[in-house]
Scaffold this motif. Structure first.
Motif, PDB file in Angstrom:
ATOM      1  N   GLY A 282       6.489  -0.340   5.702  1.00 55.43           N
ATOM      2  CA  GLY A 282       5.833   0.848   6.216  1.00 55.43           C
ATOM      3  C   GLY A 282       4.334   0.758   6.104  1.00 55.43           C
ATOM      4  N   LEU A 283       3.677   1.897   6.365  1.00 58.92           N
ATOM      5  CA  LEU A 283       2.218   2.014   6.304  1.00 58.92           C
ATOM      6  C   LEU A 283       1.844   2.791   5.047  1.00 58.92           C
ATOM      7  CD1 LEU A 283      -0.668   1.898   7.507  1.00 58.92           C
ATOM      8  CD2 LEU A 283      -0.077   3.963   8.803  1.00 58.92           C
TER       9      LEU A 283
ATOM     10  N   GLU B 153      -2.905  -3.917  -1.544  1.00 55.69           N
ATOM     11  CA  GLU B 153      -4.251  -4.171  -1.026  1.00 55.69           C
ATOM     12  C   GLU B 153      -4.154  -4.474   0.472  1.00 55.69           C
ATOM     13  OE1 GLU B 153      -5.335  -7.557  -3.284  1.00 55.69           O
ATOM     14  OE2 GLU B 153      -5.459  -6.466  -5.209  1.00 55.69           O
ATOM     15  N   PRO B 154      -5.233  -4.257   1.212  1.00 55.38           N
ATOM     16  CA  PRO B 154      -5.196  -4.581   2.649  1.00 55.38           C
ATOM     17  C   PRO B 154      -4.771  -6.028   2.903  1.00 55.38           C
ATOM     18  CG  PRO B 154      -7.113  -3.251   2.161  1.00 55.38           C
ATOM     19  CD  PRO B 154      -6.484  -3.571   0.833  1.00 55.38           C
ATOM     20  N   GLU B 155      -5.109  -6.922   1.975  1.00 54.41           N
ATOM     21  CA  GLU B 155      -4.743  -8.332   2.134  1.00 54.41           C
ATOM     22  C   GLU B 155      -3.236  -8.568   2.046  1.00 54.41           C
ATOM     23  OE1 GLU B 155      -8.821  -7.758   1.303  1.00 54.41           O
ATOM     24  OE2 GLU B 155      -7.094  -7.160   0.063  1.00 54.41           O
ATOM     25  N   ASP B 156      -2.493  -7.577   1.605  1.00 57.92           N
ATOM     26  CA  ASP B 156      -1.030  -7.692   1.537  1.00 57.92           C
ATOM     27  C   ASP B 156      -0.368  -7.369   2.879  1.00 57.92           C
ATOM     28  OD1 ASP B 156      -1.305  -6.180  -1.683  1.00 57.92           O
ATOM     29  OD2 ASP B 156      -0.947  -8.312  -1.263  1.00 57.92           O
ATOM     30  N   THR B 157      -1.140  -6.945   3.838  1.00 52.55           N
ATOM     31  CA  THR B 157      -0.599  -6.621   5.150  1.00 52.55           C
ATOM     32  C   THR B 157       0.001  -7.857   5.813  1.00 52.55           C
ATOM     33  OG1 THR B 157      -2.151  -4.800   5.496  1.00 52.55           O
ATOM     34  CG2 THR B 157      -1.181  -5.810   7.465  1.00 52.55           C
TER      35      THR B 157
ATOM     36  N   VAL C  44      -1.154  -2.131   4.921  1.00 46.92           N
ATOM     37  CA  VAL C  44      -1.935  -1.444   3.902  1.00 46.92           C
ATOM     38  C   VAL C  44      -3.309  -1.167   4.494  1.00 46.92           C
ATOM     39  CG1 VAL C  44      -2.771  -1.470   1.534  1.00 46.92           C
ATOM     40  CG2 VAL C  44      -0.699  -2.753   2.145  1.00 46.92           C
ATOM     41  N   SER C  45      -3.586   0.102   4.722  1.00 46.32           N
ATOM     42  CA  SER C  45      -4.826   0.451   5.408  1.00 46.32           C
ATOM     43  C   SER C  45      -5.230   1.879   5.077  1.00 46.32           C
ATOM     44  CB  SER C  45      -4.642   0.311   6.918  1.00 46.32           C
ATOM     45  OG  SER C  45      -5.801   0.738   7.611  1.00 46.32           O
ATOM     46  N   SER C  46      -6.549   2.085   5.007  1.00 49.22           N
ATOM     47  CA  SER C  46      -7.063   3.426   4.792  1.00 49.22           C
ATOM     48  C   SER C  46      -7.402   4.086   6.118  1.00 49.22           C
ATOM     49  CB  SER C  46      -8.305   3.380   3.890  1.00 49.22           C
ATOM     50  OG  SER C  46      -9.276   2.521   4.437  1.00 49.22           O
TER      51      SER C  46
END
Length: 130
Positions: free
Chosen positions: A10-11, A87-91, A128-130
Motif C-alpha cells: 500500500g501507500l 523510508e521513500p527508498e523502500d518504495t 512510501v511517500s509524503s
C-alpha cells in the motif's frame, strides 16, 4: 509447484509501518525456505530478507537491518515481513519467493539469492511517500 500469494502492500507516509503476508500452498510448508525480494523501477531485484525452513535463521539486507522482520507461521502456512520506519527508498514491488528443500538439506540454511528460488508470487506494491 508452489503457489504464493502476497498481500499487505500500500501507500504509507515515511516512518509508518506495513506488514506483508505471503500465503503458500502446493507443498508442505516445512519444506519451504522463503525469501522476500523487491524491485524498484530501473533497478535489479534484490533480496530484502530470507528465512530458513526451520524459521530459526534469518538474513537481511543491510539497508533494512533493524527495521524489518521476517517470520513464519506454520499454522497458517504464511510468511510475514514486518516493515517499520519505512523510508521513500523502500518504495518498490515486493515479491515473495520459495524454494523446496527436502529433509536431506539442512533446515537452518538461509537462501539469499534470486537464483536459489524457482517459485515466485505476483508481487505487491509498496509506496512510501509524503
Amino acid at each position: 509447484q508452489v503457489q504464493l500469494v502476497e498481500s499487505g502492500g500500500g501507500l504509507v507516509l515515511p516512518g509508518e509501518s506495513l506488514t506483508l503476508a505471503c500465503a503458500t500452498s502446493g507443498r508442505a510448508f516445512r519444506m519451504l525456505a522463503v525469501g522476500w525480494f523487491r524491485q524498484a523501477p530501473g533497478k535489479e531485484r534484490e533480496v530484502v530478507a530470507a528465512i530458513s525452513r526451520s524459521g530459526l535463521r534469518t538474513n537481511y539486507v543491510d539497508s533494512v537491518e533493524g527495521r524489518f522482520a521476517i517470520s513464519r507461521d506454520t499454522a497458517k502456512n504464511t510468511v510475514y515481513l514486518q516493515m517499520n520506519s519505512l523510508e521513500p527508498e523502500d518504495t518498490a514491488v515486493y515479491y515473495c519467493a520459495a524454494t523446496v528443500r527436502p529433509s536431506t538439506y539442512s533446515a537452518r540454511t538461509v537462501y539469499s539469492s534470486t537464483s536459489n528460488y524457482d517459485n515466485w508470487g505476483q508481487g505487491t506494491q509498496v509506496t512510501v511517500s509524503s
